[in-house]
Design a protein around this motif. Structure first.
Motif, PDB file in Angstrom:
ATOM      1  N   GLU A 199       0.838  -1.182   0.000  1.00 45.46           N
ATOM      2  CA  GLU A 199       0.000   0.000   0.000  1.00 45.46           C
ATOM      3  C   GLU A 199       0.884   1.247   0.000  1.00 45.46           C
ATOM      4  N   LYS A 200       0.280   2.381  -0.364  1.00 40.02           N
ATOM      5  CA  LYS A 200       1.085   3.593  -0.515  1.00 40.02           C
ATOM      6  C   LYS A 200       0.575   4.700   0.398  1.00 40.02           C
ATOM      7  N   LEU A 201       1.510   5.362   1.070  1.00 44.73           N
ATOM      8  CA  LEU A 201       1.218   6.557   1.845  1.00 44.73           C
ATOM      9  C   LEU A 201       1.782   7.751   1.096  1.00 44.73           C
ATOM     10  N   SER A 206      -5.308  -1.816   9.891  1.00 47.57           N
ATOM     11  CA  SER A 206      -4.493  -2.589   8.956  1.00 47.57           C
ATOM     12  C   SER A 206      -4.493  -4.073   9.316  1.00 47.57           C
ATOM     13  N   TYR A 224       3.704  -0.901   3.707  1.00 46.50           N
ATOM     14  CA  TYR A 224       3.483   0.453   3.190  1.00 46.50           C
ATOM     15  C   TYR A 224       4.772   1.016   2.597  1.00 46.50           C
ATOM     16  N   THR A 254      -3.245   6.009   1.881  1.00 48.01           N
ATOM     17  CA  THR A 254      -3.280   6.886   3.048  1.00 48.01           C
ATOM     18  C   THR A 254      -2.633   8.216   2.684  1.00 48.01           C
TER      19      THR A 254
END
Length: 224
Positions: A2-4, A217, A37, A95
């Motif tokens: 996932e990417k922040l 999460s 992340y 996020t």
């Protein structure tokens, strides 16, 4: 993974910026506790954020494409290309963390310019004759707004002084973001608090917010 997407809006370098310092502490804490992340950073005062103009749109907030794009000047084509890159980067995030100071009871104008760039019709929002809806409800997304300010404002006056927090909560909720949290770093210009204590006091809020996302999460992982 996932990417922040970590977005900062302050002309100061990180070592002299309260909002950026607390933002960095949040990012480091988040990455150490929330697994899977990656972080992508966008410093709005050191990046090309195009000015919006009528020439680069087909209409209703839709970026120029096809023959309309081909007819643009080279400068306007570069603006369209850059906006598409910013918009795609925004869409790919799971996020969002924005760190900014309070400026004149609001937030830096550069941050508004960025929002104007990424609010593209048929990508981030959908505008029709009768309605407008956000398009970020395709997956679970989170947002954290970190704000530093020189004074300390009583909670009962939040609606009068913390306009930026209300604004971003409303905007991201409209877009379809599931969870919104805010971290206030107050009293940086006061003798009773000051910058060092304000940053230190923010640590508990950082940990509380990260723990909320960490639990989310873990819950998502167990249900997948």
């Amino acid at each position: 993974m996932e990417k922040l997407l970590y977005i900062t809006a302050n002309t100061k370098p990180e070592e002299t910026s309260t909002s950026k310092t607390v933002g960095r502490r949040f990012i480091n804490n988040f990455i150490s506790k929330v697994q899977n992340y990656t972080v992508e950073e966008l410093d709005l005062y050191n990046e090309n954020i195009p000015e919006i103009n009528h020439r680069i749109f087909n209409g209703r907030g839709q970026l120029a494409s096809g023959d309309i794009y081909n007819a643009l000047s080279e400068e306007d084509k570069k603006s369209v290309d850059r906006i598409n890159v910013l918009c795609d980067q925004f869409l790919n995030a799971d996020t969002y963390v924005i760190a900014a100071p309070m400026w004149n009871l609001g937030y830096p104008s550069r941050l508004k310019s960025y929002l104007d760039c990424i609010m593209i019709n048929d990508k981030v929002i959908k505008i029709s004759q009768d309605d407008a809806v956000g398009l970020l409800d395709d997956k679970t997304r989170n947002m954290v707004y970190i704000q530093s300010c020189g004074e300390i404002y009583p909670k009962i006056f939040d609606s009068k002084f913390n306009h930026a927090i209300d604004y971003f909560r409303d905007v991201f909720k409209f877009l379809g973001v599931n969870k919104f949290e805010s971290i206030l770093v107050e009293g940086t210009d006061t003798s009773s608090v000051g910058i060092d204590k304000a940053i230190k006091d923010s640590q508990k809020d950082i940990e509380d917010v990260v723990n909320k996302f960490s639990k989310t999460s873990l819950s998502s992982s167990s249900n997948s």
